[in-house]
Design an enzyme around this catalytic site. Structure first.
Site, PDB file in Angstrom:
ATOM      1  N   ASP A   9       0.892  -1.172   0.000  1.00  0.00           N
ATOM      2  CA  ASP A   9       0.000   0.000   0.000  1.00  0.00           C
ATOM      3  C   ASP A   9       0.924   1.215   0.000  1.00  0.00           C
ATOM      4  O   ASP A   9       0.959   1.999   0.942  1.00  0.00           O
ATOM      5  CB  ASP A   9      -0.962  -0.003   1.194  1.00  0.00           C
ATOM      6  CG  ASP A   9      -0.278  -0.026   2.549  1.00  0.00           C
ATOM      7  OD1 ASP A   9       0.879  -0.500   2.649  1.00  0.00           O
ATOM      8  OD2 ASP A   9      -0.885   0.445   3.531  1.00  0.00           O
ATOM      9  N   ASP A  14       6.817   1.282   2.938  1.00  0.00           N
ATOM     10  CA  ASP A  14       6.644   0.333   1.821  1.00  0.00           C
ATOM     11  C   ASP A  14       7.688   0.631   0.747  1.00  0.00           C
ATOM     12  O   ASP A  14       8.286  -0.279   0.161  1.00  0.00           O
ATOM     13  CB  ASP A  14       5.265   0.480   1.162  1.00  0.00           C
ATOM     14  CG  ASP A  14       4.111   0.308   2.126  1.00  0.00           C
ATOM     15  OD1 ASP A  14       3.923   1.189   2.980  1.00  0.00           O
ATOM     16  OD2 ASP A  14       3.402  -0.698   2.006  1.00  0.00           O
ATOM     17  N   VAL A 123       2.658  -6.193   2.878  1.00  0.00           N
ATOM     18  CA  VAL A 123       3.069  -5.132   3.799  1.00  0.00           C
ATOM     19  C   VAL A 123       2.028  -4.006   3.904  1.00  0.00           C
ATOM     20  O   VAL A 123       2.325  -2.906   4.367  1.00  0.00           O
ATOM     21  CB  VAL A 123       4.464  -4.561   3.421  1.00  0.00           C
ATOM     22  CG1 VAL A 123       5.534  -5.634   3.572  1.00  0.00           C
ATOM     23  CG2 VAL A 123       4.480  -3.973   2.016  1.00  0.00           C
ATOM     24  N   HIS A 239       9.173  -0.490   9.335  1.00  0.00           N
ATOM     25  CA  HIS A 239       8.282  -1.654   9.466  1.00  0.00           C
ATOM     26  C   HIS A 239       8.417  -2.610   8.269  1.00  0.00           C
ATOM     27  O   HIS A 239       8.813  -3.762   8.407  1.00  0.00           O
ATOM     28  CB  HIS A 239       6.815  -1.208   9.514  1.00  0.00           C
ATOM     29  CG  HIS A 239       6.455  -0.247  10.599  1.00  0.00           C
ATOM     30  ND1 HIS A 239       6.409  -0.609  11.918  1.00  0.00           N
ATOM     31  CD2 HIS A 239       6.081   1.056  10.552  1.00  0.00           C
ATOM     32  CE1 HIS A 239       6.019   0.440  12.638  1.00  0.00           C
ATOM     33  NE2 HIS A 239       5.814   1.455  11.832  1.00  0.00           N
ATOM     34  N   ASP A 240       7.971  -2.130   7.113  1.00  0.00           N
ATOM     35  CA  ASP A 240       7.839  -3.017   5.950  1.00  0.00           C
ATOM     36  C   ASP A 240       9.174  -3.581   5.435  1.00  0.00           C
ATOM     37  O   ASP A 240       9.215  -4.729   4.973  1.00  0.00           O
ATOM     38  CB  ASP A 240       7.101  -2.280   4.821  1.00  0.00           C
ATOM     39  CG  ASP A 240       5.674  -1.908   5.218  1.00  0.00           C
ATOM     40  OD1 ASP A 240       5.187  -2.447   6.234  1.00  0.00           O
ATOM     41  OD2 ASP A 240       5.051  -1.092   4.512  1.00  0.00           O
TER      42      ASP A 240
END
Ligand code: BDR
Ligand code: CA
Length: 307
Positions: A9, A14, A123, A239-240
């Site tokens: 996304d 990302d 993700v 995060h991703d």
């Protein structure tokens, strides 16, 4: 070589995951991207994915995924990633076009025609993956592995006190994914919040020679850093990118095998990921710790390959 489908996304972290995969193409092959609704509406995440992959000269096809979650009302994260979901970088008018046809249909056909070879990396909210699993019962047994960013097990959530964004955005999908029986490796907030961007990393990137990714990264962090400082009072977590770093070098993380389920009924705990006791027989592997030096060394290896 590891062949992956990357369901994104595309917002700021990302994008780092995508760049990481692009720069680590000696080991990781992206067979295709699916852009799903999440950080922003699908129209924007699709646009962001096309823009970024064109700028990075990544040739993998980009398909459109879901426009919203299975059951619940749509939730977005424009407050974190900005009005277009990836504020900061400015791209030239693109030539790259989305692949026509439904990304979910493509993913099912692709996995079924390469049994045991494809890893599905998700993700964003896990809607597309859940639909693949529910649409064809052969899909689960044909996958090699599922690798996910999402959840908060022994850590508070980042959208509600107990839920993390990707799971909160589609808890019913997450429940389907964790119940699929496919080997899963996932990266919840428990580990990703140990991997924060630092000023030292930003300075190091600023001093790199020009490359396909350098200015995109700096422009995107120019928006994302103040956004996160305002929203959560800390530097942005990577995060991703954990998912791609894991696929390239699993030794960067420590893991615990635990059964995981998702709260889909609770009023206040909707979207919480619930971890059972450690169980070596569980097919679900949760990352619990990260070697940050190793991660950043891998990041710079990837960035230096994107010249
Ligand atoms: C997740 O939510 C999104 O905003 C990020 O891209 C990441 O996938 C973190 O909770
Ligand atoms: Ca994401």
């Amino acid at each position: 070589m590891k062949h992956i489908i990357m369901d994104v996304d595309t917002g700021h972290d990302d994008a780092v995951a995508i760049a990481l995969a692009g720069g680590l193409n000696d080991e990781i092959v992206i067979d295709g991207f699916i852009a799903t609704a999440g950080n922003q509406i699908r129209e924007y995440t699709l646009e962001n994915t096309l823009n970024l992959t064109e700028a990075l000269e990544m040739e993998a096809p980009v398909f459109a995924g879901s426009i919203g979650p299975l059951l619940r009302d749509r939730v977005l994260a424009g407050n974190i990633h900005g009005a277009n979901g990836f504020e900061g970088p400015v791209f030239e008018k693109r030539k790259k076009k989305e692949c026509m046809g439904n990304g979910i249909r493509w993913a099912i056909d692709h996995v079924l025609s390469h049994p045991g070879e494809i890893t599905f990396v998700s993700v964003g909210p896990w809607t597309d993956l859940a639909v693949c699993l529910k649409s064809d019962e052969r899909f689960a047994s044909s996958l090699k592995e599922i690798v996910l960013m999402g959840g908060a097990v022994d850590h508070p959530g980042n959208v509600t006190p107990s839920a993390e964004f990707n799971v909160f955005a589609d808890p019913e999908a997450a429940e389907i994914v964790f119940g699929s029986g496919v080997p899963i490796t996932f990266f919840p907030l428990d580990v990703t919040l140990k991997l924060l961007l630092t000023q030292e990393v930003l300075d190091k990137v600023k001093n790199l020679p020009e490359s396909r990714y350098k200015n995109i990264f700096l422009a995107s962090m120019g928006f994302y850093v103040p956004s996160l400082l305002k929203a959560h009072g800390e530097m942005p977590a990577m995060h991703d990118p954990c998912t791609i770093a894991y696929l390239y070098d699993p030794s960067i993380f420590k893991y615990s095998y635990r059964p995981i389920s998702v709260e889909t009924k609770g009023d206040k705990t909707y979207g919480k990921t619930i971890g059972g006791k450690e169980d070596k027989n569980s097919t679900t592997k949760m990352a619990v710790d990260v070697d940050t030096d190793k991660f950043w060394a891998l990041f710079f290896k990837a960035v230096n390959n994107l010249v």
